[in-house]
Motif scaffolding. Structure first.
Motif, PDB file in Angstrom:
ATOM      1  N   ALA A 358       0.866  -1.174   0.000  1.00 28.73           N
ATOM      2  CA  ALA A 358       0.000   0.000   0.000  1.00 28.73           C
ATOM      3  C   ALA A 358       0.907   1.230   0.000  1.00 28.73           C
ATOM      4  O   ALA A 358       1.708   1.409   0.922  1.00 28.73           O
ATOM      5  CB  ALA A 358      -0.906  -0.002   1.220  1.00 28.73           C
ATOM      6  N   PHE A 359       0.797   2.037  -1.036  1.00 32.15           N
ATOM      7  CA  PHE A 359       1.563   3.284  -1.105  1.00 32.15           C
ATOM      8  C   PHE A 359       0.691   4.391  -0.531  1.00 32.15           C
ATOM      9  O   PHE A 359      -0.308   4.780  -1.113  1.00 32.15           O
ATOM     10  CB  PHE A 359       1.960   3.580  -2.549  1.00 32.15           C
ATOM     11  N   ARG A 360       1.084   4.874   0.661  1.00 34.41           N
ATOM     12  CA  ARG A 360       0.292   5.899   1.369  1.00 34.41           C
ATOM     13  C   ARG A 360       0.918   7.255   1.117  1.00 34.41           C
ATOM     14  O   ARG A 360       2.116   7.451   1.351  1.00 34.41           O
ATOM     15  CB  ARG A 360       0.247   5.574   2.860  1.00 34.41           C
ATOM     16  N   HIS A 361       0.137   8.200   0.660  1.00 30.60           N
ATOM     17  CA  HIS A 361       0.663   9.463   0.144  1.00 30.60           C
ATOM     18  C   HIS A 361      -0.417  10.535   0.260  1.00 30.60           C
ATOM     19  O   HIS A 361      -1.503  10.286   0.807  1.00 30.60           O
ATOM     20  CB  HIS A 361       1.044   9.293  -1.333  1.00 30.60           C
ATOM     21  N   GLY A 362      -0.148  11.728  -0.256  1.00 33.65           N
ATOM     22  CA  GLY A 362      -1.117  12.811  -0.197  1.00 33.65           C
ATOM     23  C   GLY A 362      -1.540  13.328  -1.548  1.00 33.65           C
ATOM     24  O   GLY A 362      -2.159  14.391  -1.636  1.00 33.65           O
ATOM     25  N   MET A 363      -1.231  12.609  -2.621  1.00 38.82           N
ATOM     26  CA  MET A 363      -1.581  13.054  -3.964  1.00 38.82           C
ATOM     27  C   MET A 363      -2.948  12.494  -4.374  1.00 38.82           C
ATOM     28  O   MET A 363      -3.548  11.694  -3.649  1.00 38.82           O
ATOM     29  CB  MET A 363      -0.511  12.595  -4.963  1.00 38.82           C
ATOM     30  N   ASN A 364      -3.417  12.905  -5.553  1.00 39.63           N
ATOM     31  CA  ASN A 364      -4.613  12.293  -6.109  1.00 39.63           C
ATOM     32  C   ASN A 364      -4.254  10.842  -6.444  1.00 39.63           C
ATOM     33  O   ASN A 364      -3.366  10.597  -7.270  1.00 39.63           O
ATOM     34  CB  ASN A 364      -5.045  13.041  -7.381  1.00 39.63           C
ATOM     35  N   PRO A 365      -4.910   9.860  -5.822  1.00 40.16           N
ATOM     36  CA  PRO A 365      -4.500   8.464  -6.027  1.00 40.16           C
ATOM     37  C   PRO A 365      -4.619   8.008  -7.478  1.00 40.16           C
ATOM     38  O   PRO A 365      -3.810   7.208  -7.961  1.00 40.16           O
ATOM     39  CB  PRO A 365      -5.444   7.668  -5.112  1.00 40.16           C
ATOM     40  N   LYS A 366      -5.617   8.514  -8.194  1.00 36.89           N
ATOM     41  CA  LYS A 366      -5.743   8.148  -9.593  1.00 36.89           C
ATOM     42  C   LYS A 366      -4.575   8.692 -10.416  1.00 36.89           C
ATOM     43  O   LYS A 366      -4.101   8.035 -11.340  1.00 36.89           O
ATOM     44  CB  LYS A 366      -7.061   8.663 -10.172  1.00 36.89           C
ATOM     45  N   PHE A 367      -4.117   9.909 -10.082  1.00 37.66           N
ATOM     46  CA  PHE A 367      -2.975  10.482 -10.803  1.00 37.66           C
ATOM     47  C   PHE A 367      -1.768   9.567 -10.662  1.00 37.66           C
ATOM     48  O   PHE A 367      -1.069   9.282 -11.634  1.00 37.66           O
ATOM     49  CB  PHE A 367      -2.656  11.879 -10.258  1.00 37.66           C
ATOM     50  N   VAL A 368      -1.523   9.090  -9.454  1.00 27.75           N
ATOM     51  CA  VAL A 368      -0.383   8.198  -9.218  1.00 27.75           C
ATOM     52  C   VAL A 368      -0.552   6.902 -10.005  1.00 27.75           C
ATOM     53  O   VAL A 368       0.377   6.424 -10.668  1.00 27.75           O
ATOM     54  CB  VAL A 368      -0.222   7.897  -7.714  1.00 27.75           C
ATOM     55  N   ALA A 369      -1.756   6.316  -9.945  1.00 27.80           N
ATOM     56  CA  ALA A 369      -1.990   5.050 -10.644  1.00 27.80           C
ATOM     57  C   ALA A 369      -1.869   5.218 -12.152  1.00 27.80           C
ATOM     58  O   ALA A 369      -1.307   4.359 -12.836  1.00 27.80           O
ATOM     59  CB  ALA A 369      -3.368   4.498 -10.276  1.00 27.80           C
TER      60      ALA A 369
END
Length: 467
Positions: A358-369
């Motif tokens: 699980a990559f936990r972060h503060g960005m838009n998760p869809k952008f990362v994916a």
């Protein structure tokens, strides 16, 4: 159809005769070969227990233009070969049927495939008896005049072959269209997610993305107005040539900042490895879970529902992805597959397998994916994949891969555009099998119409006259 009706009316005063197939066609069983006798590239194809050749042999025992039936394994499958081949001992074929066009026989057997399959003995190895085929009643037009009969059969075959060719052509065109749309989508995705590498985290503060709450609703991108200039590609009609994107300038949207920070994944967030569970732990109503294998087969760029649940008694032994996390696999069959990412957008946490992070972060998760699908990211990721039989992601190195971190509003805008492309591509992918199925049913309709000649009805027994 009119041509066939005219031939029957002219040459078949007695109509069509339905006769057991075994009376007009003598089916034989092929001859056994073992794998050690076969070549894998040259010679005549060898059919054994499926429609895929087992290998190749330097001799042949069946002439080209012969119909055949698989008798074991894929029992009940119907084939026709345009080339000489070797029929092994799990194949029935008819060398030279009396007064029957081989292609006519093939189309007839296709029409009867469901009936044939229903008679397959379901054991450890499914098997079909020859008598099942021989008992089938086949319509023979003009049975008393073989020449006229073969002429009519040839006309029927011509019509059915035309439908078969049209169906195959349409299927190829639909698949080519889907491939073109996917390439178009890939082009726009990579263009939208291409940024100049002009600064990194060392020269810019990294607090902006990390300050965004991970629980921010993932549906926010969809609320962006569709009238923004960059969303225009998604509104292009599906009939637009797929090659057009290649001629478009790869200009960035006017609103995009000139300088974008590039940060290592471990600077943006952290990776949390899952805990092991197996399919034996699955239950009908339990803890939502994502198995690494399902990421390849069941999920796209994002997911808000799961396809599996595990035993609630395991709750304290599992590890979880939170809403907004990106779940990444660490094993795969190919370098491109390993590290496949899916943004988890469910309302609650979800258990993840120990071959997931699980990559936990503060960005838009869809952008990362979405970014993790790009050609540029896959090339960087490939540097940190251990190339054994099963490809394994080296997470320490992977966590040092840099990705662009535009302002959150820019992430959301790009995601809104890519969501439209993803929806369009998925719609085509789902519609393709339906369209192909419709064409197959159309072929089956005409085949049945051509081969379902009326059967003679039994004459009522007349009572003897009473004296």
């Amino acid at each position: 159809m009119n041509r066939i009706d005219a031939l029957i009316a002219e040459h078949c005063p007695d109509g069509v005769e339905w006769t057991p197939l075994g009376k007009v066609a003598s089916f034989q069983r092929g001859k056994r070969l073992v794998r050690s006798q076969l070549d894998q590239s040259s010679g005549f194809p060898v059919y054994q227990n499926s429609m895929t050749p087992l290998g190749f042999y330097h001799k042949t025992n069946v002439e080209a233009g012969t119909a055949f039936v698989i008798a074991a394994g894929a029992a009940g499958e119907i084939g026709y070969s345009n080339v000489d081949f070797w029929a092994a001992d799990d194949v029935f074929f008819c060398p030279k049927p009396s007064g029957i066009n081989q292609k006519y026989l093939y189309h007839f057997l296709l029409m009867k495939r469901s009936e044939i399959s229903s008679q397959v003995r379901r054991a450890s190895i499914p098997r079909l008896s020859k008598i099942v085929i021989e008992r089938l009643s086949i319509p023979i037009p003009c049975p008393k005049n073989q020449k006229h009969s073969l002429d009519i059969q040839a006309e029927i075959v011509k019509v059915l072959d035309t439908f078969t060719e049209l169906e195959a052509k349409l299927e190829a065109e639909l698949k080519a269209e889907l491939k073109a749309r996917r390439q178009q989508y890939k082009y726009y995705r990579d263009a939208l997610l291409t940024f100049d590498k002009r600064t990194d985290s060392a020269s810019q503060p990294a607090s902006q993305p990390a300050s965004q709450p991970a629980s921010q609703p993932a549906s926010q991108p969809a609320s962006q107005p569709a009238s923004q200039p960059a969303s225009q590609p998604a509104s292009q009609p599906a009939s637009q040539p797929a090659s057009q994107p290649a001629s478009q300038p790869a200009s960035q949207p006017a609103s995009q900042p000139a300088i974008i920070r590039w940060m290592m994944l471990n600077e943006i967030g952290k990776f949390i490895r899952g805990r092991r569970f197996t399919k034996a732990d699955y239950v009908g109503n339990g803890i939502n879970a994502i198995h690494y294998g399902d990421i390849y087969t069941q999920y796209g760029v994002w997911a808000d529902k799961v396809v599996a649940q595990v035993n609630p008694e395991m709750a304290n032994t599992l590890r979880y992805a939170q809403p907004g996390d990106v779940v990444v696999t660490d094993v795969g069959e190919t370098v491109e597959d390993v590290g496949k990412a899916v943004a988890w957008l469910g309302d609650e946490k979800v258990a993840i397998h120990d071959h997931c992070y699980a990559f936990r972060h503060g960005m838009n998760p869809k952008f990362v994916a979405y970014y993790m699908q790009t050609t540029a990211f896959i090339a960087e990721k490939a540097k940190y994949v251990m190339r054994t039989k099963v490809k394994t992601l080296l997470i320490d190195g992977f966590s040092k891969v840099r990705i662009p971190v535009p302002p959150r509003e820019e992430q959301d805008r790009i995601v809104a555009i890519l969501d439209k492309f993803d929806t369009l591509t998925q719609s085509l992918a789902e519609g393709l099998p339906r369209e192909i199925d419709l064409r197959k049913k159309q072929y089956e309709y005409y085949r049945n119409l051509l081969l379902n000649f009326p059967k003679p009805t039994a004459q009522p027994i007349q009572e003897p006259p009473h004296g």
